[in-house]
Design a protein around this motif. Structure first.
Motif, PDB file in Angstrom:
ATOM      1  N   LEU A 120      19.055  -3.470  -7.052  1.00  0.00           N
ATOM      2  CA  LEU A 120      19.020  -2.315  -6.699  1.00  0.00           C
ATOM      3  C   LEU A 120      19.312  -1.763  -8.281  1.00  0.00           C
ATOM      4  O   LEU A 120      18.685  -0.505  -8.702  1.00  0.00           O
ATOM      5  CB  LEU A 120      20.547  -1.872  -6.253  1.00  0.00           C
ATOM      6  CG  LEU A 120      20.798  -1.995  -4.673  1.00  0.00           C
ATOM      7  CD1 LEU A 120      22.027  -2.033  -4.253  1.00  0.00           C
ATOM      8  CD2 LEU A 120      19.853  -1.102  -4.022  1.00  0.00           C
ATOM      9  N   THR A 121      19.649  -2.442  -9.266  1.00  0.00           N
ATOM     10  CA  THR A 121      19.595  -2.184 -10.699  1.00  0.00           C
ATOM     11  C   THR A 121      18.052  -1.902 -11.243  1.00  0.00           C
ATOM     12  O   THR A 121      17.642  -0.969 -11.718  1.00  0.00           O
ATOM     13  CB  THR A 121      20.426  -3.141 -11.413  1.00  0.00           C
ATOM     14  OG1 THR A 121      21.607  -3.323 -11.284  1.00  0.00           O
ATOM     15  CG2 THR A 121      20.155  -2.753 -12.883  1.00  0.00           C
ATOM     16  N   ALA A 122      17.276  -2.962 -10.804  1.00  0.00           N
ATOM     17  CA  ALA A 122      15.808  -2.727 -11.094  1.00  0.00           C
ATOM     18  C   ALA A 122      15.251  -1.794 -10.448  1.00  0.00           C
ATOM     19  O   ALA A 122      14.281  -0.867 -10.825  1.00  0.00           O
ATOM     20  CB  ALA A 122      15.168  -4.090 -10.574  1.00  0.00           C
ATOM     21  N   LEU A 123      15.608  -1.304  -9.243  1.00  0.00           N
ATOM     22  CA  LEU A 123      14.942  -0.292  -8.331  1.00  0.00           C
ATOM     23  C   LEU A 123      15.085   1.147  -9.104  1.00  0.00           C
ATOM     24  O   LEU A 123      14.471   2.149  -9.240  1.00  0.00           O
ATOM     25  CB  LEU A 123      15.591  -0.186  -6.974  1.00  0.00           C
ATOM     26  CG  LEU A 123      14.747   0.668  -6.102  1.00  0.00           C
ATOM     27  CD1 LEU A 123      13.350   0.249  -5.784  1.00  0.00           C
ATOM     28  CD2 LEU A 123      15.430   0.323  -4.740  1.00  0.00           C
ATOM     29  N   PHE A 124      16.504   1.048  -9.508  1.00  0.00           N
ATOM     30  CA  PHE A 124      16.875   2.546 -10.151  1.00  0.00           C
ATOM     31  C   PHE A 124      16.177   2.662 -11.421  1.00  0.00           C
ATOM     32  O   PHE A 124      15.843   3.574 -11.969  1.00  0.00           O
ATOM     33  CB  PHE A 124      18.469   2.560 -10.574  1.00  0.00           C
ATOM     34  CG  PHE A 124      19.038   3.673 -11.349  1.00  0.00           C
ATOM     35  CD1 PHE A 124      19.254   4.945 -10.268  1.00  0.00           C
ATOM     36  CD2 PHE A 124      19.092   3.655 -12.452  1.00  0.00           C
ATOM     37  CE1 PHE A 124      19.817   5.876 -11.007  1.00  0.00           C
ATOM     38  CE2 PHE A 124      19.648   4.788 -13.153  1.00  0.00           C
ATOM     39  CZ  PHE A 124      20.017   5.966 -12.282  1.00  0.00           C
ATOM     40  N   ASP A 128       0.943  -1.339  -0.070  1.00  0.00           N
ATOM     41  CA  ASP A 128      -0.200  -0.061   0.039  1.00  0.00           C
ATOM     42  C   ASP A 128       0.830   1.216   0.039  1.00  0.00           C
ATOM     43  O   ASP A 128       0.248   2.504  -0.372  1.00  0.00           O
ATOM     44  CB  ASP A 128      -1.020  -0.115   1.190  1.00  0.00           C
ATOM     45  CG  ASP A 128      -2.156  -1.184   0.978  1.00  0.00           C
ATOM     46  OD1 ASP A 128      -2.490  -1.343   0.210  1.00  0.00           O
ATOM     47  OD2 ASP A 128      -2.697  -1.250   2.272  1.00  0.00           O
ATOM     48  N   GLU A 129       2.180   1.154   0.447  1.00  0.00           N
ATOM     49  CA  GLU A 129       3.099   2.442   0.593  1.00  0.00           C
ATOM     50  C   GLU A 129       4.054   2.217  -0.336  1.00  0.00           C
ATOM     51  O   GLU A 129       4.819   3.280  -0.165  1.00  0.00           O
ATOM     52  CB  GLU A 129       3.461   2.650   1.924  1.00  0.00           C
ATOM     53  CG  GLU A 129       2.140   2.665   3.032  1.00  0.00           C
ATOM     54  CD  GLU A 129       2.700   3.016   4.566  1.00  0.00           C
ATOM     55  OE1 GLU A 129       3.983   3.459   4.628  1.00  0.00           O
ATOM     56  OE2 GLU A 129       1.817   2.994   5.089  1.00  0.00           O
ATOM     57  N   MET A 130       4.468   1.119  -0.908  1.00  0.00           N
ATOM     58  CA  MET A 130       5.861   0.976  -1.941  1.00  0.00           C
ATOM     59  C   MET A 130       5.466   0.134  -2.943  1.00  0.00           C
ATOM     60  O   MET A 130       4.612  -0.719  -2.940  1.00  0.00           O
ATOM     61  CB  MET A 130       6.902   0.563  -0.921  1.00  0.00           C
ATOM     62  CG  MET A 130       6.703  -0.818  -0.203  1.00  0.00           C
ATOM     63  SD  MET A 130       7.938  -1.272   0.792  1.00  0.00           S
ATOM     64  CE  MET A 130       8.000   0.017   1.912  1.00  0.00           C
ATOM     65  N   SER A 131       6.429  -0.001  -3.974  1.00  0.00           N
ATOM     66  CA  SER A 131       6.194  -0.834  -5.187  1.00  0.00           C
ATOM     67  C   SER A 131       7.050  -2.279  -4.615  1.00  0.00           C
ATOM     68  O   SER A 131       7.545  -2.283  -3.706  1.00  0.00           O
ATOM     69  CB  SER A 131       7.265  -0.224  -6.155  1.00  0.00           C
ATOM     70  OG  SER A 131       8.463   0.077  -6.013  1.00  0.00           O
ATOM     71  N   SER A 132       6.659  -3.161  -5.584  1.00  0.00           N
ATOM     72  CA  SER A 132       7.292  -4.515  -5.273  1.00  0.00           C
ATOM     73  C   SER A 132       8.291  -4.544  -5.480  1.00  0.00           C
ATOM     74  O   SER A 132       8.986  -5.384  -4.713  1.00  0.00           O
ATOM     75  CB  SER A 132       6.417  -5.438  -6.479  1.00  0.00           C
ATOM     76  OG  SER A 132       6.613  -5.068  -7.832  1.00  0.00           O
ATOM     77  N   THR A 133       9.135  -3.721  -6.344  1.00  0.00           N
ATOM     78  CA  THR A 133      10.824  -3.535  -6.637  1.00  0.00           C
ATOM     79  C   THR A 133      11.163  -3.257  -5.100  1.00  0.00           C
ATOM     80  O   THR A 133      12.189  -3.771  -4.890  1.00  0.00           O
ATOM     81  CB  THR A 133      11.023  -2.716  -7.450  1.00  0.00           C
ATOM     82  OG1 THR A 133      10.177  -2.966  -8.862  1.00  0.00           O
ATOM     83  CG2 THR A 133      12.365  -2.932  -8.025  1.00  0.00           C
ATOM     84  N   VAL A 183      11.415   8.695  -6.876  1.00  0.00           N
ATOM     85  CA  VAL A 183      10.173   7.542  -6.247  1.00  0.00           C
ATOM     86  C   VAL A 183      10.683   7.035  -4.949  1.00  0.00           C
ATOM     87  O   VAL A 183       9.938   6.816  -3.987  1.00  0.00           O
ATOM     88  CB  VAL A 183       9.805   6.743  -7.167  1.00  0.00           C
ATOM     89  CG1 VAL A 183       8.305   5.963  -6.714  1.00  0.00           C
ATOM     90  CG2 VAL A 183       9.078   7.824  -8.432  1.00  0.00           C
ATOM     91  N   THR A 184      11.531   6.282  -5.096  1.00  0.00           N
ATOM     92  CA  THR A 184      12.301   5.515  -4.038  1.00  0.00           C
ATOM     93  C   THR A 184      12.487   6.205  -2.826  1.00  0.00           C
ATOM     94  O   THR A 184      11.993   5.650  -1.672  1.00  0.00           O
ATOM     95  CB  THR A 184      13.821   4.854  -4.364  1.00  0.00           C
ATOM     96  OG1 THR A 184      13.186   3.883  -5.599  1.00  0.00           O
ATOM     97  CG2 THR A 184      14.213   3.799  -3.563  1.00  0.00           C
ATOM     98  N   SER A 195      10.673   7.994   2.677  1.00  0.00           N
ATOM     99  CA  SER A 195      10.669   9.077   3.618  1.00  0.00           C
ATOM    100  C   SER A 195       9.274   8.898   4.252  1.00  0.00           C
ATOM    101  O   SER A 195       9.141   9.559   5.349  1.00  0.00           O
ATOM    102  CB  SER A 195      11.095  10.211   3.164  1.00  0.00           C
ATOM    103  OG  SER A 195      10.266  10.467   1.908  1.00  0.00           O
ATOM    104  N   GLN A 196       8.377   8.340   3.584  1.00  0.00           N
ATOM    105  CA  GLN A 196       6.846   8.457   4.019  1.00  0.00           C
ATOM    106  C   GLN A 196       6.646   7.151   4.563  1.00  0.00           C
ATOM    107  O   GLN A 196       5.428   6.799   4.883  1.00  0.00           O
ATOM    108  CB  GLN A 196       6.158   9.063   2.894  1.00  0.00           C
ATOM    109  CG  GLN A 196       6.578  10.332   2.388  1.00  0.00           C
ATOM    110  CD  GLN A 196       5.443  10.711   1.200  1.00  0.00           C
ATOM    111  OE1 GLN A 196       4.717  10.029   0.590  1.00  0.00           O
ATOM    112  NE2 GLN A 196       5.578  11.958   0.918  1.00  0.00           N
TER     113      GLN A 196
END
Length: 290
Positions: free
Chosen positions: A182-186, A28-33, A193-194, A199-200
């Motif tokens: 980390l590559t996929a996250l970037f 609900d607050e972050m992506s699957s990655t 967005v990350t 932070s939230q």
């Protein structure tokens, strides 16, 4: 099995089953990655003090990236609408893929009872397929189906790590997993967005992420590996049958998930097929694979 070890096996099944619900809450607050990256980052923390497992780097990398593929796929499926309870059942279908791959690549032919179990579980997956498109997309289901396949292949590779301490192995697996994650996250989320998601993050979701990393992966696999060293796989593996029941039950309680007649029948048939495979008498080598 000793009563304490039975309790530990049940505890692992509960942790893994509830983990599907925690995943749904965290998404609900972050992506699957991001969730998958955080889970493996937490798992990797003990490698600061734990020695590198004495096994081939190629094997460690292969297992690590297969587990990344598994957790990314199941998290992606939940993120894109596949109910957490249904996801738990589909991921546990890894048992039929494990036995099938062992027969295909290792020439460990299944018994007639195992073939029957595979057939039953496959019929259940077919029933579930017929419900695709109503509340989640075909793409989400297709991606999710790669999770049990990756799980099954990693099972075959993990057979070669019997003498390696599981805590050490999974800590280093977590560290190696950070490279593709980390590559996929970037690429997928991007730094902005990350950082915004981190932070939230709420305390509840932070607790879910910690539980998935510390309990679901580090503690869960450590206990599971310890049990498999002390007992035959035939005594330990059937406890995995509790995972889809717990996952589906917890999901129904927390999210009020309701499964239609056809989908519920498919889930029950899949679990029944897995039960036939795991609980039937068969050659020890196939027990160890599943």
């Amino acid at each position: 099995m000793k009563p304490l070890d039975i309790a530990l096996a049940v505890t692992v099944a509960v942790i893994w089953g509830v983990g599907f619900v925690l995943t749904r809450i965290a998404l609900d607050e972050m992506s699957s990655t991001l969730l998958t990256a955080l889970r493996f980052a937490i798992t990797a923390l003990p490698c600061v003090v734990l020695p590198r497992p004495k096994m081939s780097w190629t094997l460690v990398f292969a297992i690590s990236w297969l587990l990344v593929a598994q957790f990314m796929a199941q998290t992606y499926g939940i993120e894109h609408g596949v109910p957490a309870g249904l996801t738990a059942v589909i991921v546990q279908s890894q048992a039929l893929f494990t036995v099938a791959f062992a027969a295909l690549f290792l020439r460990e032919l299944p018994t007639r009872i195992q073939v029957l179990g595979i057939g039953i579980a496959s019929c259940g997956l077919l029933l579930i397929c017929l419900t695709v498109g109503y509340d989640f997309s075909v793409v989400a289901f297709a991606v999710l189906m790669t999770a049990p396949v990756s799980f099954a292949v990693s099972n075959l590779l993990l057979r070669q790590a019997r003498a390696v301490p599981m805590l050490d192995l999974f800590a280093w697996i977590g560290l190696i997993a950070m490279l593709p994650l980390l590559t996929a996250l970037f690429v997928v989320d991007g730094p902005r967005v990350t950082w915004l998601a981190l932070s939230q993050i709420s305390l509840a979701v932070a607790g879910c992420v910690l539980a998935l990393g510390l309990l679901g992966t580090t503690l869960g696999y450590w206990i599971w590996g310890r049990l498999l060293r002390n007992y035959t796989a035939a005594q330990v593996v059937p406890f995995a049958l509790l995972v889809p029941f717990i996952g589906a039950g917890a999901s129904a309680l927390v999210f009020d998930e309701k499964f239609g007649t056809l989908r519920l029948a498919g889930m029950v048939v899949v679990i029944a097929g897995i039960g036939v495979m795991l609980l039937s008498r068969r050659p020890p080598v196939l027990v160890e694979v599943a």
